[in-house]
Scaffold this motif. Sequence first.
Motif, PDB file in Angstrom:
ATOM      1  N   TYR C 629       0.834  -1.208   0.000  1.00 19.30           N
ATOM      2  CA  TYR C 629       0.000   0.000   0.000  1.00 19.30           C
ATOM      3  C   TYR C 629       0.860   1.246   0.000  1.00 19.30           C
ATOM      4  O   TYR C 629       0.600   2.217  -0.699  1.00 19.30           O
ATOM      5  CB  TYR C 629      -0.923   0.013   1.219  1.00 19.30           C
ATOM      6  N   ALA C 630       1.913   1.187   0.789  1.00 18.97           N
ATOM      7  CA  ALA C 630       2.817   2.335   0.838  1.00 18.97           C
ATOM      8  C   ALA C 630       3.416   2.574  -0.538  1.00 18.97           C
ATOM      9  O   ALA C 630       3.581   3.727  -0.963  1.00 18.97           O
ATOM     10  CB  ALA C 630       3.910   2.082   1.869  1.00 18.97           C
ATOM     11  N   THR C 631       3.676   1.486  -1.247  1.00 21.90           N
ATOM     12  CA  THR C 631       4.208   1.635  -2.601  1.00 21.90           C
ATOM     13  C   THR C 631       3.222   2.374  -3.489  1.00 21.90           C
ATOM     14  O   THR C 631       3.615   3.223  -4.288  1.00 21.90           O
ATOM     15  CB  THR C 631       4.509   0.254  -3.213  1.00 21.90           C
ATOM     16  N   TRP C 632       1.961   2.034  -3.351  1.00 21.61           N
ATOM     17  CA  TRP C 632       0.939   2.733  -4.127  1.00 21.61           C
ATOM     18  C   TRP C 632       1.018   4.240  -3.871  1.00 21.61           C
ATOM     19  O   TRP C 632       1.000   5.040  -4.802  1.00 21.61           O
ATOM     20  CB  TRP C 632      -0.459   2.282  -3.702  1.00 21.61           C
ATOM     21  N   ILE C 633       1.082   4.554  -2.580  1.00 22.13           N
ATOM     22  CA  ILE C 633       1.076   5.974  -2.234  1.00 22.13           C
ATOM     23  C   ILE C 633       2.313   6.655  -2.806  1.00 22.13           C
ATOM     24  O   ILE C 633       2.235   7.706  -3.441  1.00 22.13           O
ATOM     25  CB  ILE C 633       1.007   6.139  -0.705  1.00 22.13           C
TER      26      ILE C 633
END
Lengths: 100, 476, 649, 512
Positions: C629-633
């Motif tokens: 998810y952090a990668t998405w952000i």
Amino acid sequence: MVPATHYLALAAILFAIGALGVIIRRNVITMFMCVELMLNAVNLTFITFSRFLNQVDGQIFVFFVMTVAAAEAAVGLALIVLLSRRTDTLDVDQANTMKW
Amino acid sequence: MDINYTAVLPEIILSLFGILIMILIPFTPKARQSALGFVALFGMVLALICVTAQCGATGLVFFGMIFQDYFGQFCKILFLFASAAIVLVSINYLEREKLPYGEFFSLLLFATVGMLLMATSADLIMTFLGLEVLSISTYVLAGFKEGEMKSTESALKYFLLGAFSSGFLLYGIAFVYGAAGSTKYLKIAQVIEASENYPLTLFLGLGLMVVGFGFKASLAPFHVWTPDVYEGAPVPITAHLAVGSKAAAFVALVRVLYQVLPELSQHWQAILWVSAVLTMAIGNIAALAQTNIKRMLAYSSIAHAGYLLVGLTAHNRLGTQSILFYLVAYALMTLGAFAVVQVIGREGEKYIGIDDYSDLGYRYPFLSIALSVFLISLAGIPATGGFMGKLFLFAAAMQSEMYWLVVIAVIASAIGIYYYLRVIVFMYMGESKDEGTPIIVPTPVRIVIAIMVVGTFYLGIFPGTFLHLASKAVSF
Amino acid sequence: MLENYWVLILIPLFGFAINGIFGRRFSRQVIAWLSCSTVGLSFLICLLTFWEFIQLPVDKRTISRSLFTWIQSGNLVSEFSFLLDPLSMVMILVVTGVGFLIHVYSVEYMAGEEGYYRYFSYLNLFIFMMSVLVLADNYLLMFVGWEGVGLCSYLLIGYYFEKRSAGDAAKKAFIVNRIGDVGFIIGIFLIFRQFESLEYLTVFRTVSDQFPEPTAGFGVLGAITLLLFIGATGKSAQIPLYVWLPDAMEGPTPVSALIHAATMVTAGVYMIARSAPLYTRAPETLFIVAAVGISTALLAALIAMAQRDIKKVLAYSTISQLGYMFLAVGVGAFSAGIFHLMTHAFFKALLFLGSGSVILALHHEQDLMKMGGLRKYLRVTFYTMWIATLAIAGVPLFSGFFSKEEILWKAYSSPLGNGAFWFVGVLVAGLTAFYMFRLIFLVFYGAERFEEAHHESTPHSPTEPSSLIKVPFMILAFFSIVAGFVGLPEYLGTNRLEGFLAPSFRYMPEPASVEEHGHFSESHLALIAILVTFFGIAAAYQLYIRDRQITERLAARFSLLYQLIWRKFFVDEMYDWMLVRSIRGFSRKILWKSIDVNVIDGLVNGTASLMQTWSHALKRMQSGYARVYATWILGGAILIFLYYYLTSF
Amino acid sequence: MLETEVLLTALLLILAAGASMVAFVPSRKIHLLRGTALFFTTLTFLCSLLLVSHFDSEIDTMQFVQDISWFDVGGLHVRYHVGIDGISLFLVILTTFLVPVAVLASWSIEEKVKSYMFFMLLLEVGMIGVFISLDLILFYVFWEVMLVPMYFLIGVWGGERRIYAAVKFFIYTMAGSLLMLAAIISLYFFNEAQNFDLVEITQKLSSGEIVLSPLAERLLFLAFFLAFAVKVPLFPFHTWLPDAHVEAPTAGSVLLAGILLKMGIYGLLRFCLPMFPAVSVQLAPAISLLAIIGIIYGALVAMVQPDIKKLVAYSSISHLGFVVLGIFAFNFQSIEGATYQMLNHGVSTGALFLLVGMIYDRRHTHLIEDFGGLAHVMPCYAAFFMVIALSSIGLPGLNGFVGEFLILQGTFLENAGRAAFAASGIVLSAVYMLWMYQRVFMGTLQNEKNLALPDLNWREILILVPIVILALWMGLYSSTFLRKMDTSVQKVVDRIEHVREPQIYRVEYSGH
């Protein structure tokens, strides 16, 4: 005098390291530390601007950020404790019961 | 530019009540702890009275950190109202789930303070603080069911990603500060208006701030946390996240974009346009395959953020107005829906699969009718607030000649109808299933649901009143 | 009566309504009385009207009467109004007269049937619809009657609805008629487009203004007339739409007599005669009409020769006779066509009624091969059928002779006619005589073949119906003999009918210079025809009385030809295979199962399942790992950064 | 003197009152619930007859107009603007007529009667609302509101695949109409006065006060058209219809066929043609082609259906193809015929569904192969079925013919080829209807279950008799209806003629 861009670049690098750290590391505490690193990078940026703009606003902001970071640390560590109690690990990927 | 405590009285009251409840916890007998909920409610009502009394006052107060204007007051009333509803819904929830009352309510009060600050702040510092107050409280609230892995996981994910995105927001603020030399909204706006060409840092600041707020408002691609966190959090908190926290983020975004950076509108419109399309598409399409109603509503809330974003992208008076209107409608239907979900979930939130709603229609007519109304409103069928809100949002985009955005929004909402209908299908047309534990609908929840139903219809049939208020609020 | 002649139309409608709604509760007598009396009353009014009508001066013999506006839209007006002129007068007399007789006949004939009330109400409705058809004063109202009689025909053919064949036949009749009706209605559209009116008189007046002389080439009039003719081929069972009429014999025999011999099927002839001012201006169409008519006459006569079912023989004979009528109108001899229509109504009705009493006497046996020797038992039937057969065969002095000779003469002598028409016409006359006498011989002479089939179920010998049923026989027989005298050929006297009908054919174009072509006089040609007829009779006598074996030998010798005729040239099979089956199969397999279910609905459901697929794909992206998810952000942030970085230059 | 302008609102209010009454009756009092619903719907019907008697057929503007501000904030002016003209008058009457009939036909509904009746009343509100709204947003609101009760009627009380059918129906129609919403909003911004008033916008479009770019006009037209085409349903947007019809309970099918499908046509007449005449003319050949395909295709597919209801459903596609064809022939006769045919189709197809429902109540099947020889046991039923079937296939003297004839005649004047192709539908309709009739009613009784079927009871006869009378009346004395439509139809035709004249000129010019 060292130009502002140097400071800013340093901050940016720190921020990037922090952000990548969050993505790459699996240990929750490390991740949290990386977030802190990001915040500190921001702090550095603030201070740089504050210094080069000859204002104190930025420095004040930094204090607020530090306070907030402290509060977050309190909550965060509590949550990490909860996680480690449940899963006996600090691996963030264990917190994966909810998906899709 | 004096301190003017009365201007921030609502925030002060809420904070004091939050502290008061904490103090009261040890002094309240175990059996009477639910009374703390009413204390919190009382605080909110007091704050609400204060806000109402202040209506009409305008200006910069609290050392220029806080705006006093219709917009803020409108939002404050909305937030207080939403929080009060959550308090009402929570009282029996906490009893049922055997969770501590005091901490819950005081945290909720603090979160509300954060929301109010976000709505009225006139300084990026204040905005950040408001956001953090809100966030930190909700991190805890999300993990409030400490005995449950899901809740903990939800809190942890929310916390990690929240802090992560706060970093981006903060970095953005720093860049804006660097570019404009101030963190005060009006000052920044002035500087930008005066300058000929804008430094890259300004754009970077803008972009990073969008990331930060976008995370809270769950705009794609920063929405990823939403389903997981919503699913794991206690239902009232999910409602709070979906309504309060998202609304606060939107309101703050409206202020930052419309009040601070209106000059850059064509630079942020493009980003928001793309994000709106992504948000609507992902929200609606991903919701189709959900089997858990909380998760489904999470995706639905993403989709609705997309619709709001359509209004935001329009960047005109009608847009702002319709965002406010839609926030009201959205708050009504979403809170209502979560209230029903909470009740139907029963002890331990066991019944949150969509198939658990089978054949409820005729066994629990009140809940089913209410949920149907909320879902129909969420789907945007006329005669409900959801339709009117969408109508205004799309009209705003149309006014800014964003035809394709409207067409995409329209197609997205057509897709969306399916998953809302599916719940109704289960309730009214499904095969009857094992009944499970009987459902008890406590009176406060019943009142909340009834109010929400009436409100949803009121907005749909007589949208004039709220639209009028919203149009006043647009004049920052 | 002349003022209010239109009540004669409504009276049967009343009978229909009462019998149709309450008939189930009535006794058979009440039903029969009600039904017969309404039609009888109509006929009476008709006679009175006729009496007054012929006293009018010739130029006043066009009385139109409007009841109310039926359809009006813009300049399109169709009144519910009636036109009484000599042509419709003749028609209505035939319709109500024959109709009444057949009602009376039915009282007895249908006595044993269930749904007595149903039968009589349908019959009344038929009289109403037929009256509307012939009395209408505009094309659209005629179309009402046109489809209305089709409906009654459908209902009555399907009267024995529990029989599958009856249901099939009824449906076939209606649908084949509808195919023709489409032509008719398009013709009406064209009439309205061309003349901006649908009323006969207005249309005729306009057409005589617009086209004072016959048009050369195939123009709009050609189109109109051809389309109307398509309608006529449906209703009057001409090639290619004749196929329904033989099947229509599934209905009760009186119905066959009334609808499928005397009245309804002649509607096409009436319609063409009615539209004579249009047709005479479109010689190409007239040629087609005549050619179709004569070919139908020949084809049907050929088929009739080999049929074994008594009613089928009569049915094909009807088709053949209708072909004659079309030949007549096709060569412009409209009054000759109407003349034959009238005489045919009498003798063909009589033949059907006769066959009805034969069938009844033999307990619904219709196979000619299981009859024979009946003249002993059914005296009245025997004599009257003889008369009718003589009439249809065209034996001199019987009505059929005069009308048929008139047609043959006109086919030869008219400017539109030619020798070929005449030749085939005479040939058909011979064939007619042959197959009709074959029928008479097989039914009434020879060995009694019915006992073999029925010796168990019929302990006593076949009997004549009671006296009530004989009355129509007598009357029809009488007219079969004398009706011809209204239209005597020139060498014998005056053609009164032609004179009477003349006002109806007023708006004709100026006749081109009357040039009699051909080298023979009417009487000579008549003589040839008479000889051919007698030859036909003789052949039938030879084959079916003198030496039965010859038929079998002939059939064996020319088995291919015999099969062809016996199987009616395989037309039904061809239609079934080409149209019915292929369309049904196409609709089911291709249109429904493939296009509708798979392609169109497949697209719809495909979109839905595509959405589901995407949904599952998107779900998968939601991996549950906080780091992802952090990668998405971060990814989103980088995209925004790139956007600004790139646009700022 | 009666205040006629409140009449339309009164209809809605009566029904709303009825709905709330139903909501307060305890759900186990089934008879009281049915009675209440029947009473209020009948009352509405009687009131709506006042509309006919007070209608002035000479006036070419809207009548019984009521125009109040609904909300007017921040630049958004939405009005409660209702009124009817000759086109909508009888559609309203048809609605108020068919709903009591449908209620009466719902006696076999034994379960959840309360919500059933509630939805019926709500549905009627929506349906009437659609026909009387003169404000685009108001129209849209009613247009969509009506979907909800219909969705429930199909989904809750329907047959086996009811859920699939209900959801398909809902999403299909909604997807179509949402684009219309987008078009409505954008029209609003083209209007200087910034309101959604249909009359005003139409008037301004025709007077040239609002000028649309050709592309915009075309896109707007298509957005509206798509919504209406789905509703009609025009080939190839029709696949929701067979499913919805088959699964819906009797009353649902009746109203679906009788009223809901008419809304699409009504929309074409009220919105597409007057607002975008130029595009209508441009696209008329294509749309007519679809209509003709629909006519033939619907009939052919109807022919091979094993299920009576599905057969009738496909026949609707065929029949409505005629109507669309008539509308896009832009000719007085064709448009008046189309308007009339809407009523006819409502009456005869509505009645067909009623009849199918009656047999379904007895046998719980509508597969053709389950029947055969029914005329033996149910002669009365067979007779009614025959009359209605004939009316449906357009036998002259019954209602279907008048409309079909006018449509085809008008189309013929416009384009002979189209009319000729469409006329084949006349044959095909006879084929599928009579073939079905034969298989159901004729022959011998083969299925044992059919041996003891009771014939129609009084209630059912009471339902059917008015319909048959109406069918005859409409077939024999069409002036009652047509005269009231004349002025309004003329207005539509004039609007088209207005833009067509230069085109005709051009065609002639190029011909030289």
